[in-house]
Design a protein around this motif. Structure first.
Motif, PDB file in Angstrom:
ATOM      1  N   SER A   1       0.822  -1.215   0.000  1.00 54.31           N
ATOM      2  CA  SER A   1       0.000   0.000   0.000  1.00 54.31           C
ATOM      3  C   SER A   1       0.858   1.268   0.000  1.00 54.31           C
ATOM      4  O   SER A   1       0.451   2.292  -0.544  1.00 54.31           O
ATOM      5  CB  SER A   1      -0.947  -0.002   1.187  1.00 54.31           C
ATOM      6  OG  SER A   1      -0.217  -0.030   2.390  1.00 54.31           O
ATOM      7  N   GLU A   2       2.062   1.202   0.600  1.00 56.93           N
ATOM      8  CA  GLU A   2       2.927   2.396   0.613  1.00 56.93           C
ATOM      9  C   GLU A   2       3.369   2.770  -0.796  1.00 56.93           C
ATOM     10  O   GLU A   2       3.801   3.893  -1.043  1.00 56.93           O
ATOM     11  CB  GLU A   2       4.189   2.150   1.461  1.00 56.93           C
ATOM     12  CG  GLU A   2       3.942   1.912   2.924  1.00 56.93           C
ATOM     13  CD  GLU A   2       3.540   0.471   3.201  1.00 56.93           C
ATOM     14  OE1 GLU A   2       3.445  -0.326   2.232  1.00 56.93           O
ATOM     15  OE2 GLU A   2       3.296   0.149   4.373  1.00 56.93           O
ATOM     16  N   LEU A   3       3.280   1.817  -1.700  1.00 58.40           N
ATOM     17  CA  LEU A   3       3.707   2.084  -3.073  1.00 58.40           C
ATOM     18  C   LEU A   3       2.548   2.648  -3.901  1.00 58.40           C
ATOM     19  O   LEU A   3       2.749   3.571  -4.695  1.00 58.40           O
ATOM     20  CB  LEU A   3       4.202   0.768  -3.706  1.00 58.40           C
ATOM     21  CG  LEU A   3       5.082   0.841  -4.948  1.00 58.40           C
ATOM     22  CD1 LEU A   3       6.331   1.652  -4.695  1.00 58.40           C
ATOM     23  CD2 LEU A   3       5.476  -0.570  -5.390  1.00 58.40           C
ATOM     24  N   TYR A   4       1.366   2.098  -3.690  1.00 60.87           N
ATOM     25  CA  TYR A   4       0.266   2.439  -4.589  1.00 60.87           C
ATOM     26  C   TYR A   4      -0.719   3.478  -4.027  1.00 60.87           C
ATOM     27  O   TYR A   4      -1.324   4.228  -4.796  1.00 60.87           O
ATOM     28  CB  TYR A   4      -0.457   1.161  -5.029  1.00 60.87           C
ATOM     29  CG  TYR A   4       0.418   0.312  -5.945  1.00 60.87           C
ATOM     30  CD1 TYR A   4       0.715   0.748  -7.239  1.00 60.87           C
ATOM     31  CD2 TYR A   4       0.993  -0.885  -5.525  1.00 60.87           C
ATOM     32  CE1 TYR A   4       1.540   0.004  -8.079  1.00 60.87           C
ATOM     33  CE2 TYR A   4       1.821  -1.635  -6.359  1.00 60.87           C
ATOM     34  CZ  TYR A   4       2.092  -1.189  -7.632  1.00 60.87           C
ATOM     35  OH  TYR A   4       2.917  -1.906  -8.455  1.00 60.87           O
ATOM     36  N   ASP A   5      -0.881   3.549  -2.697  1.00 63.22           N
ATOM     37  CA  ASP A   5      -1.791   4.569  -2.150  1.00 63.22           C
ATOM     38  C   ASP A   5      -1.376   5.993  -2.546  1.00 63.22           C
ATOM     39  O   ASP A   5      -2.237   6.818  -2.867  1.00 63.22           O
ATOM     40  CB  ASP A   5      -1.876   4.457  -0.616  1.00 63.22           C
ATOM     41  CG  ASP A   5      -2.667   3.233  -0.178  1.00 63.22           C
ATOM     42  OD1 ASP A   5      -3.191   2.516  -1.056  1.00 63.22           O
ATOM     43  OD2 ASP A   5      -2.754   2.979   1.043  1.00 63.22           O
ATOM     44  N   PRO A   6      -0.068   6.304  -2.502  1.00 59.29           N
ATOM     45  CA  PRO A   6       0.330   7.673  -2.885  1.00 59.29           C
ATOM     46  C   PRO A   6      -0.004   8.003  -4.350  1.00 59.29           C
ATOM     47  O   PRO A   6      -0.228   9.162  -4.679  1.00 59.29           O
ATOM     48  CB  PRO A   6       1.851   7.673  -2.677  1.00 59.29           C
ATOM     49  CG  PRO A   6       2.102   6.611  -1.662  1.00 59.29           C
ATOM     50  CD  PRO A   6       1.091   5.544  -1.966  1.00 59.29           C
ATOM     51  N   ILE A   7      -0.037   6.985  -5.204  1.00 61.32           N
ATOM     52  CA  ILE A   7      -0.366   7.241  -6.610  1.00 61.32           C
ATOM     53  C   ILE A   7      -1.840   7.632  -6.724  1.00 61.32           C
ATOM     54  O   ILE A   7      -2.198   8.643  -7.330  1.00 61.32           O
ATOM     55  CB  ILE A   7      -0.082   5.992  -7.477  1.00 61.32           C
ATOM     56  CG1 ILE A   7       1.373   5.537  -7.302  1.00 61.32           C
ATOM     57  CG2 ILE A   7      -0.383   6.284  -8.943  1.00 61.32           C
ATOM     58  CD1 ILE A   7       1.751   4.317  -8.138  1.00 61.32           C
TER      59      ILE A   7
ATOM     60  N   GLU B   1       9.867  10.547   2.595  1.00 63.20           N
ATOM     61  CA  GLU B   1      10.614  10.770   1.369  1.00 63.20           C
ATOM     62  C   GLU B   1      10.841   9.473   0.591  1.00 63.20           C
ATOM     63  O   GLU B   1      10.745   9.458  -0.644  1.00 63.20           O
ATOM     64  CB  GLU B   1      11.946  11.399   1.728  1.00 63.20           C
ATOM     65  CG  GLU B   1      12.387  12.400   0.708  1.00 63.20           C
ATOM     66  CD  GLU B   1      13.656  13.081   1.156  1.00 63.20           C
ATOM     67  OE1 GLU B   1      13.543  13.977   2.004  1.00 63.20           O
ATOM     68  OE2 GLU B   1      14.725  12.717   0.650  1.00 63.20           O
ATOM     69  N   ASN B   2      11.151   8.395   1.310  1.00 63.34           N
ATOM     70  CA  ASN B   2      11.387   7.127   0.616  1.00 63.34           C
ATOM     71  C   ASN B   2      10.152   6.677  -0.156  1.00 63.34           C
ATOM     72  O   ASN B   2      10.253   6.197  -1.289  1.00 63.34           O
ATOM     73  CB  ASN B   2      11.791   6.035   1.618  1.00 63.34           C
ATOM     74  CG  ASN B   2      13.219   6.215   2.103  1.00 63.34           C
ATOM     75  OD1 ASN B   2      13.901   7.149   1.684  1.00 63.34           O
ATOM     76  ND2 ASN B   2      13.677   5.333   2.972  1.00 63.34           N
ATOM     77  N   VAL B   3       9.006   6.832   0.469  1.00 65.93           N
ATOM     78  CA  VAL B   3       7.757   6.464  -0.201  1.00 65.93           C
ATOM     79  C   VAL B   3       7.573   7.311  -1.466  1.00 65.93           C
ATOM     80  O   VAL B   3       7.180   6.800  -2.521  1.00 65.93           O
ATOM     81  CB  VAL B   3       6.556   6.629   0.766  1.00 65.93           C
ATOM     82  CG1 VAL B   3       5.240   6.716   0.004  1.00 65.93           C
ATOM     83  CG2 VAL B   3       6.515   5.471   1.763  1.00 65.93           C
ATOM     84  N   ALA B   4       7.885   8.599  -1.366  1.00 67.38           N
ATOM     85  CA  ALA B   4       7.696   9.480  -2.524  1.00 67.38           C
ATOM     86  C   ALA B   4       8.678   9.143  -3.650  1.00 67.38           C
ATOM     87  O   ALA B   4       8.353   9.240  -4.831  1.00 67.38           O
ATOM     88  CB  ALA B   4       7.841  10.947  -2.113  1.00 67.38           C
ATOM     89  N   ILE B   5       9.887   8.736  -3.285  1.00 68.23           N
ATOM     90  CA  ILE B   5      10.854   8.344  -4.317  1.00 68.23           C
ATOM     91  C   ILE B   5      10.358   7.096  -5.043  1.00 68.23           C
ATOM     92  O   ILE B   5      10.248   7.062  -6.271  1.00 68.23           O
ATOM     93  CB  ILE B   5      12.256   8.062  -3.698  1.00 68.23           C
ATOM     94  CG1 ILE B   5      12.891   9.356  -3.174  1.00 68.23           C
ATOM     95  CG2 ILE B   5      13.190   7.424  -4.739  1.00 68.23           C
ATOM     96  CD1 ILE B   5      14.194   9.139  -2.399  1.00 68.23           C
ATOM     97  N   LEU B   6       9.999   6.070  -4.263  1.00 65.54           N
ATOM     98  CA  LEU B   6       9.682   4.776  -4.859  1.00 65.54           C
ATOM     99  C   LEU B   6       8.314   4.767  -5.548  1.00 65.54           C
ATOM    100  O   LEU B   6       8.158   4.158  -6.612  1.00 65.54           O
ATOM    101  CB  LEU B   6       9.767   3.688  -3.779  1.00 65.54           C
ATOM    102  CG  LEU B   6       9.968   2.259  -4.263  1.00 65.54           C
ATOM    103  CD1 LEU B   6      11.221   2.122  -5.112  1.00 65.54           C
ATOM    104  CD2 LEU B   6      10.042   1.312  -3.076  1.00 65.54           C
ATOM    105  N   SER B   7       7.343   5.454  -4.963  1.00 69.91           N
ATOM    106  CA  SER B   7       6.039   5.575  -5.639  1.00 69.91           C
ATOM    107  C   SER B   7       6.207   6.312  -6.958  1.00 69.91           C
ATOM    108  O   SER B   7       5.593   5.948  -7.962  1.00 69.91           O
ATOM    109  CB  SER B   7       5.059   6.382  -4.788  1.00 69.91           C
ATOM    110  OG  SER B   7       4.382   5.562  -3.909  1.00 69.91           O
ATOM    111  N   GLY B   8       7.031   7.346  -6.930  1.00 66.29           N
ATOM    112  CA  GLY B   8       7.287   8.088  -8.164  1.00 66.29           C
ATOM    113  C   GLY B   8       7.908   7.179  -9.217  1.00 66.29           C
ATOM    114  O   GLY B   8       7.502   7.192 -10.382  1.00 66.29           O
TER     115      GLY B   8
END
Lengths: 324, 324
Positions: free
Chosen positions: B25-31, B100-107
């Protein structure tokens, strides 16, 4: 057929001679830098080996092979930011040598560059190459996120762990081989077998990494032996030990996991002793053998003269008996 | 033909209904989060408008249009980390809401997802779509890096600035239109004209942004008027003012640029007064008109009935007389 050394030479030469735009230098210099740091470069080698297995044109596979290495280095550049790692292959990481913004943006452009290189294939296979690469790229990101989640989770199981390393490490080996096979005009069935060979080999490779971290020869390992123990990294060994330890072993293991600022040598020795008493090394080796056998069984199924398979079989052997 | 409102509805519906994997979810929720924040969504609209201009299937263009919006939001997610921006469209940025890590990897995974969606086109145009998209994606990264370099450079010229905004903003508008045109089966010549229309329009759009920052109606602008002045942002207005200011004007301008922690209202008023004395607003408007005319001249050259061009012409007009 090419020997592994010839293929590696082709790749090294191509990487050394690759030119990047001169400007903006903050965007392209870090790419040149990280690509020149070396490493095993086994993923591009797999692209070429797979292509050669089917008597395809290795020269035509070179740019896509470079693209795979570019993608792998993109993941390293971004992972190093996320892990706050100061060093990579004994040299400064990009976010340390430049800064974090440079590492984010250079990494981004590397992913685009990877797509550009990987899609330098004939139009007839373009769609298939694109599909497997995009699918793999998403999977690798999912694996990295899952790995980060494991750091703060108390309930990681062995199947969770195998799935994480499958995504983080193994699918890219499978993808490299499949793209090479497609360039070599292999049919779908054989390309898929080769993918499975790589995927299973990748899992075995990562399990071997876990074992080497503790049982590797300090002279040859290249990293600090016991690094995973110091950082409480949830490897196969730790997860398995947590699963089967009872009584005093369990108590002692939790003591070391929870102790703040422990004496590192003592921690490594004590945890290794627990692992030895529980026999988790043997369990890890058994699991590794299982995946190695799976890998080889898929290679078997490919209908090419068995002497053509020697290079890939040799590669697998080397990967699994390595000491670093 | 579709009206702009109908096209916008199609896009909004598609974005609202898009499903992402549930895990991790940390990868796809931010999208899901950043895509739902809205904004003008003009890039996917351009894809559809361009396709419709050539009587192509707008429905077939929807997923690639979504891919363009996905790419744009990927750049916003990573730019916000680099700019340390706490807010985006009045809501928390991803690196603030998660980390920040979530924003890097989701991006990262958004960029892959963008490729997946954009390449959902017929095989006959796949290569062309891929090429223009990859080229554009590299260009946008170069533009962002150049923009960051400008922050610490004392020698930015107007041509440097135009080239930077061309890369950072304009090429993606051109790319959106070109991909739409390709999906609409336009020939290469007309697709290229449409690209040029978008590219020139994008430069005009950014110049308008620079003007609005200072001369916009505070009620309608949506951002703080004078924000660029406070942050010494090197916009067309500032670069031009530095180029032509003499004597006391030059002295006063440098005073404000170099004053640490100035009273913001005073700085905005004084710098605006200098701009007014130098007439940089008029110079910016003249430059903007030049690019707007260039844009329209390329639209003219496309050989479709002129009533079909009304939607794109209307879009251009709206973009250049907007107040926010």
């Amino acid at each position: 057929m090419y020997t592994p050394e010839q293929l590696q030479d082709l790749i090294n030469k191509e990487i050394a001679e690759k030119h990047y735009p001169l400007s903006p230098s903050e965007l392209y210099d870090p790419i040149q830098y990280i690509m020149s740091l070396g490493g095993k470069r086994m993923r591009p080698a797999l692209v070429l080996m797979a292509c050669d297995l089917f008597e395809g044109s290795v020269i035509k596979a070179l740019q896509p092979a470079l693209g795979i290495e570019m993608f792998h280095n993109f993941t390293l550049m971004h992972d190093d930011i996320m892990d706050r790692a100061p060093l990579r292959r004994g040299r400064q990481t990009v976010h340390t040598k430049w800064n974090e913004n440079v590492a984010i943006l250079s990494g981004d452009v590397m992913l685009v560059e990877a797509y550009k290189l990987i899609t330098l294939v004939d139009d007839t296979i373009l769609r298939k190459v694109l599909d497997i690469f995009s699918e793999t790229a998403s999977g690798v990101c999912e694996g990295q996120q899952t790995d980060m989640n494991f750091e703060v989770s108390d309930s990681v199981t062995i199947p969770d762990y195998i799935e994480m390393i499958r995504l983080k490490t193994a699918v890219l080996l499978g993808c490299s081989l499949k793209i090479g096979a497609l360039i070599g005009n292999a049919d779908d069935q054989f390309s898929s077998y080769l993918y499975k060979f790589g995927e299973n080999l990748g899992i075995a490779f990562q399990l071997q990494d876990d074992i080497l971290d503790i049982y590797g020869d300090p002279e040859k390992f290249g990293k600090q032996v016991g690094g995973d123990i110091i950082s409480n990294k949830k490897t196969f060994l730790l997860i398995k030990a947590l699963e089967i330890a009872e009584g005093l072993d369990a108590e002692e293991l939790h003591y070391w996991l929870n102790s703040e600022d422990p004496e590192t040598e003592a921690k490594i020795k004590s945890v290794t002793d627990i692992y030895n008493r529980l026999g988790v090394r043997q369990l890890a080796e058994k699991e590794m053998s299982h995946f190695a056998e799976q890998a080889l069984s898929h290679l078997e199924k490919i209908n090419v003269p068995s002497e053509r398979k020697l290079v890939l079989r040799g590669f697998a052997d080397q990967l699994l008996i390595r000491e670093n």
